[in-house]
Enzyme design. Structure first.
Site, PDB file in Angstrom:
ATOM      1  CE1 TYR A   1       1.610 -14.976 -12.239  1.00  0.00           C
ATOM      2  CE2 TYR A   1       0.828 -17.153 -12.895  1.00  0.00           C
ATOM      3  CZ  TYR A   1       0.724 -16.020 -12.093  1.00  0.00           C
ATOM      4  OH  TYR A   1      -0.277 -15.940 -11.158  1.00  0.00           O
TER       5      TYR A   1
ATOM      6  NE  ARG B   1       0.736  -9.908 -16.627  1.00  0.00           N
ATOM      7  CZ  ARG B   1       0.088 -10.339 -17.721  1.00  0.00           C
ATOM      8  NH1 ARG B   1      -0.381 -11.578 -17.770  1.00  0.00           N
ATOM      9  NH2 ARG B   1      -0.089  -9.558 -18.765  1.00  0.00           N
TER      10      ARG B   1
ATOM     11  CD  GLN C   1      -0.678  -7.209  -0.211  1.00  0.00           C
ATOM     12  OE1 GLN C   1      -1.613  -7.795  -0.754  1.00  0.00           O
ATOM     13  NE2 GLN C   1      -0.850  -6.077   0.463  1.00  0.00           N
ATOM     14  CG  ASN C   2       3.504  -5.031  -5.506  1.00  0.00           C
ATOM     15  OD1 ASN C   2       2.301  -5.287  -5.475  1.00  0.00           O
ATOM     16  ND2 ASN C   2       3.976  -3.821  -5.256  1.00  0.00           N
TER      17      ASN C   2
ATOM     18  CG  HIS D   1       1.269 -12.433  -2.420  1.00  0.00           C
ATOM     19  ND1 HIS D   1       0.449 -11.335  -2.560  1.00  0.00           N
ATOM     20  CD2 HIS D   1       0.940 -13.008  -1.229  1.00  0.00           C
ATOM     21  CE1 HIS D   1      -0.345 -11.248  -1.497  1.00  0.00           C
ATOM     22  NE2 HIS D   1      -0.062 -12.244  -0.679  1.00  0.00           N
TER      23      HIS D   1
ATOM     24  N   GLY E   1      -0.299   1.742  -1.073  1.00  0.00           N
ATOM     25  CA  GLY E   1      -0.879   1.225  -2.302  1.00  0.00           C
ATOM     26  C   GLY E   1      -1.539  -0.129  -2.193  1.00  0.00           C
TER      27      GLY E   1
ATOM     28  CB  SER F   1      -7.606  -2.769  -1.668  1.00  0.00           C
ATOM     29  OG  SER F   1      -7.217  -4.123  -1.818  1.00  0.00           O
TER      30      SER F   1
END
Length: 236
Positions: free
Chosen positions: A58, A61, A91-92, A109, A177, A179
């Protein structure tokens, strides 16, 4: 004089909206999961087994994130606040929505630029841009050992109930964006009221059944938002 209430626009965003800002996604070809098994770097078991690896992962990231900029899709959502009461459910774990100017963002998240206490999940601190790296030795201002403020696999999603409440009161619901395979976020679309229009923007949209009023816009997030703005503002 009667007060005018803006229509409530609720938007659920996934990795596709940030991919156009250069944020590497997990699921796409060449994505992060090809380099790291997901359960190794994004699970509660993985953190318990090798916390040093999790912190390093992380840290990388965050270094990627601070170099990224919001794209036109992020900015378009922020611009829609002129006309709608906009709520973003993402969700990002990046902060690109906030940096683009969106005022109401709910992270399902977690948030990459924050850390939280290992002992008390409600104790959260923001990281300074000049101090992005953490390790198992990192301590919070309260003395607690700290971990990334990320909802790992095998952990509950604390904000999902708030997200469901937002979706249920939406006058318009938009998905961008994603799935639609990661639950519980993928299930939010089922809480939309039957009379509410739903727009789904994705270059490779998933097949969705049983959602009345669904309009699929097969496009990237930036192109799809241009089309959505035209639809919404022309309608108004």
């Amino acid at each position: 004089m009667k007060k005018y209430n803006k229509p409530i626009l609720v938007v659920s965003t996934g990795a596709g909206i940030s991919a156009e800002s250069g944020i590497t996604t997990f699921r796409d070809a060449g994505g992060l999961w090809e380099n790291y098994p997901v359960m190794q770097v994004a699970s509660a078991d993985g953190f318990a087994r090798d916390p040093e690896l999790i912190h390093r992962f992380y840290n990388e990231r965050r270094k990627q994130l601070v170099k990224a900029l919001p794209n036109d899709a992020h900015r378009a959502l922020a611009d829609l606040e002129k006309y709608y009461d906009v709520y973003v459910i993402t969700q990002n774990v990046d902060d690109l929505h906030e940096r683009a100017g969106s005022g109401k963002v709910l992270h399902l998240h977690g948030e990459l630029m924050k850390i939280r206490s290992v002992r008390n999940p409600d104790y959260i601190e923001s990281l300074d841009i000049d101090h992005l790296e953490t390790s198992p030795a990192t301590r919070g201002r309260n003395g607690d050992p700290m971990r990334p403020h990320i909802v790992f696999f095998q952990e509950p999603v604390p904000n999902i109930e708030k997200a469901v409440e937002l979706v249920h009161k939406a006058d318009i619901f938009v998905v961008i964006g994603t799935s639609l395979v990661v639950y519980p976020a993928a299930g939010l679309i089922q809480y939309v009221r039957p009379d509410v229009p739903v727009y789904y923007i994705d270059p490779n949209p998933a097949s969705i059944a049983g959602v009345p009023g669904l309009t699929v816009i097969k496009a990237t997030a930036t192109e799809g938002m241009k089309k959505l703005e035209h639809i919404l503002l022309e309608t108004d």
